[in-house]
Motif scaffolding. Structure first.
Motif, PDB file in Angstrom:
ATOM      1  N   TRP A  38       1.310  -1.299  -0.230  1.00 60.06           N
ATOM      2  CA  TRP A  38       0.157  -0.325   0.280  1.00 60.06           C
ATOM      3  C   TRP A  38       1.052   1.147  -0.146  1.00 60.06           C
ATOM      4  O   TRP A  38       0.632   2.412  -0.712  1.00 60.06           O
ATOM      5  CB  TRP A  38      -0.688  -0.090   1.281  1.00 60.06           C
ATOM      6  CG  TRP A  38      -2.035  -0.511   0.721  1.00 60.06           C
ATOM      7  CD1 TRP A  38      -2.614  -2.177   1.712  1.00 60.06           C
ATOM      8  CD2 TRP A  38      -3.210  -0.617  -0.174  1.00 60.06           C
ATOM      9  NE1 TRP A  38      -3.525  -2.632   0.922  1.00 60.06           N
ATOM     10  CE2 TRP A  38      -4.085  -2.166   0.171  1.00 60.06           C
ATOM     11  CE3 TRP A  38      -4.061  -0.057  -1.164  1.00 60.06           C
ATOM     12  CZ2 TRP A  38      -4.965  -2.156  -0.516  1.00 60.06           C
ATOM     13  CZ3 TRP A  38      -4.758   0.166  -1.498  1.00 60.06           C
ATOM     14  CH2 TRP A  38      -5.774  -1.287  -1.331  1.00 60.06           C
ATOM     15  N   ASP A  39       1.809   1.288   0.908  1.00 59.09           N
ATOM     16  CA  ASP A  39       3.050   2.262   0.592  1.00 59.09           C
ATOM     17  C   ASP A  39       3.467   2.297  -0.273  1.00 59.09           C
ATOM     18  O   ASP A  39       3.973   3.996  -1.119  1.00 59.09           O
ATOM     19  CB  ASP A  39       3.634   1.902   1.954  1.00 59.09           C
ATOM     20  CG  ASP A  39       4.749   0.964   1.245  1.00 59.09           C
ATOM     21  OD1 ASP A  39       5.720   1.924   0.834  1.00 59.09           O
ATOM     22  OD2 ASP A  39       4.789   0.101   1.674  1.00 59.09           O
ATOM     23  N   GLN A  40       3.117   1.980  -1.564  1.00 56.57           N
ATOM     24  CA  GLN A  40       4.055   1.893  -3.036  1.00 56.57           C
ATOM     25  C   GLN A  40       3.097   1.660  -3.575  1.00 56.57           C
ATOM     26  O   GLN A  40       2.908   3.130  -4.492  1.00 56.57           O
ATOM     27  CB  GLN A  40       4.880   0.274  -2.842  1.00 56.57           C
ATOM     28  CG  GLN A  40       5.867   0.236  -2.535  1.00 56.57           C
ATOM     29  CD  GLN A  40       6.458  -1.380  -3.103  1.00 56.57           C
ATOM     30  OE1 GLN A  40       5.338  -2.298  -3.713  1.00 56.57           O
ATOM     31  NE2 GLN A  40       7.571  -1.615  -3.010  1.00 56.57           N
ATOM     32  N   LEU A  41       2.157   1.665  -3.786  1.00 54.91           N
ATOM     33  CA  LEU A  41       0.507   1.834  -4.289  1.00 54.91           C
ATOM     34  C   LEU A  41      -0.042   3.364  -4.298  1.00 54.91           C
ATOM     35  O   LEU A  41      -0.083   3.769  -4.992  1.00 54.91           O
ATOM     36  CB  LEU A  41      -0.979   0.512  -3.898  1.00 54.91           C
ATOM     37  CG  LEU A  41      -0.674  -0.190  -5.023  1.00 54.91           C
ATOM     38  CD1 LEU A  41      -1.618  -1.599  -4.049  1.00 54.91           C
ATOM     39  CD2 LEU A  41      -0.778  -0.487  -5.856  1.00 54.91           C
ATOM     40  N   VAL A  42      -0.043   3.403  -2.900  1.00 54.88           N
ATOM     41  CA  VAL A  42      -0.899   4.905  -2.713  1.00 54.88           C
ATOM     42  C   VAL A  42       0.678   6.507  -2.369  1.00 54.88           C
ATOM     43  O   VAL A  42       0.590   6.966  -3.146  1.00 54.88           O
ATOM     44  CB  VAL A  42      -1.502   5.069  -1.047  1.00 54.88           C
ATOM     45  CG1 VAL A  42      -2.064   6.019  -0.852  1.00 54.88           C
ATOM     46  CG2 VAL A  42      -3.079   4.096  -1.993  1.00 54.88           C
ATOM     47  N   GLY A  43       1.325   5.593  -1.409  1.00 58.80           N
ATOM     48  CA  GLY A  43       2.439   6.594  -1.492  1.00 58.80           C
ATOM     49  C   GLY A  43       3.228   6.596  -2.361  1.00 58.80           C
ATOM     50  O   GLY A  43       3.322   7.998  -2.442  1.00 58.80           O
ATOM     51  N   GLY A  44       2.782   5.666  -3.140  1.00 51.70           N
ATOM     52  CA  GLY A  44       4.459   6.250  -4.812  1.00 51.70           C
ATOM     53  C   GLY A  44       3.623   6.931  -5.428  1.00 51.70           C
ATOM     54  O   GLY A  44       4.003   7.618  -5.961  1.00 51.70           O
ATOM     55  N   LEU A  45       2.147   7.114  -5.255  1.00 51.97           N
ATOM     56  CA  LEU A  45       1.088   8.409  -5.859  1.00 51.97           C
ATOM     57  C   LEU A  45       2.021   9.485  -5.473  1.00 51.97           C
ATOM     58  O   LEU A  45       1.884  10.370  -6.411  1.00 51.97           O
ATOM     59  CB  LEU A  45       0.330   7.525  -6.643  1.00 51.97           C
ATOM     60  CG  LEU A  45      -1.287   7.748  -6.696  1.00 51.97           C
ATOM     61  CD1 LEU A  45      -0.376   8.030  -8.874  1.00 51.97           C
ATOM     62  CD2 LEU A  45      -1.973   7.707  -6.977  1.00 51.97           C
TER      63      LEU A  45
END
Length: 265
Positions: A200-207
């Motif tokens: 989730w930190d990559q999916l949302v945070g990365g965005l």
């Protein structure tokens, strides 16, 4: 075999076999294309004349609908067979669609700030670095531009099988490194494709870290209480397989100004 040729071969097979992912846009859908594309009201009232990138979305559906709505459409896909369906269908309907064969994390042939909208169906699971995809999208999307995407949820990709009580087992680690191994449960996995789990930190945070603000987030319903055990909609009762995100590209100036004035703990 690296993930790019393997995934190209897998999706070429799916295109040749006319899988559920190669559903061509119907005449009825083309009569009201925005309603077909946008049941949640995320798109503007009109896309007439807007530049739209259909990213990793070959197959003759999304690009055709946007073109039917009057947009200037570019469709990018790794699979040449999927792109052939877009090309053939656009020609049959007298629509203009630009075809680009490349990986979603390499859009170097596209110009900076070229698009008003980037629309991406489920596909980021096929690349190891999702932020590389986001950075490319941020580069080709104009400030204020819209990025609509759908992704496989990490928990769904962690499921390996059902136990004797028909309970779904999370058998893969959340901090999975490298490509996902083959598992017994294939409900939301594509045969022959190499896939990766993004947290989730990559999916949302990365965005957020690559220059976007999130305006909405939904979990498409894939549950059916009447579905038999083992059906993908039975599985959907227990784990949401997808997440859909509406994001907006912000300008670098706004991002710097807001980061300098906001207090964070």
């Amino acid at each position: 075999m690296s993930h790019l040729p393997q995934n190209r071969a897998a999706w070429n097979r799916l295109a040749e076999n006319r899988s559920q992912f190669t559903k061509l846009a119907t005449d009825e859908e083309c009569r009201n294309p925005l309603q077909t594309l946008d049941s949640r009201g995320w798109l503007p009232a009109s896309v007439e004349g807007k530049s739209v990138l259909c990213l990793a979305s070959g197959g003759g559906w999304q690009s055709i609908l946007y073109a039917a709505a009057g947009a200037r459409v570019t469709v990018v896909d790794l699979s040449n067979k999927m792109l052939q369906l877009d090309e053939q269908e656009a020609r049959r309907r007298g629509l203009q669609v630009k075809i680009v064969e490349t990986s979603m994390d390499d859009l170097s042939m596209l110009h900076e700030a070229e698009f008003d909208i980037v629309h991406q169906p489920v596909s980021t699971c096929y690349v190891p670095d999702i932020e590389a995809v986001y950075r490319e999208i941020a580069r080709v999307l104009r400030p204020g531009g819209l990025y609509i995407s759908q992704h496989k949820t990490p928990t769904s990709l962690q499921i390996t099988h059902r136990d004797q009580q028909n309970r779904y087992v999370i058998g893969l680690e959340y901090y999975q490194q490298g490509a996902l191994p083959k598992v017994e449960d294939r409900a939301y996995r594509e045969d022959g494709a190499t896939e990766y789990l993004h947290r989730w930190d990559q999916l949302v945070g990365g965005l957020c870290r690559t220059g976007f603000v999130i305006e909405d987030l939904r979990e498409p319903l894939r549950a059916d209480p009447s579905a038999p055990v083992g059906h993908f909609r039975y599985r959907g009762r227990f784990v949401a397989p997808y997440v859909r995100i509406k994001a907006r590209r912000i300008s670098e100036e706004i991002g710097k100004r807001e980061s300098s004035t906001l207090w964070v703990p």
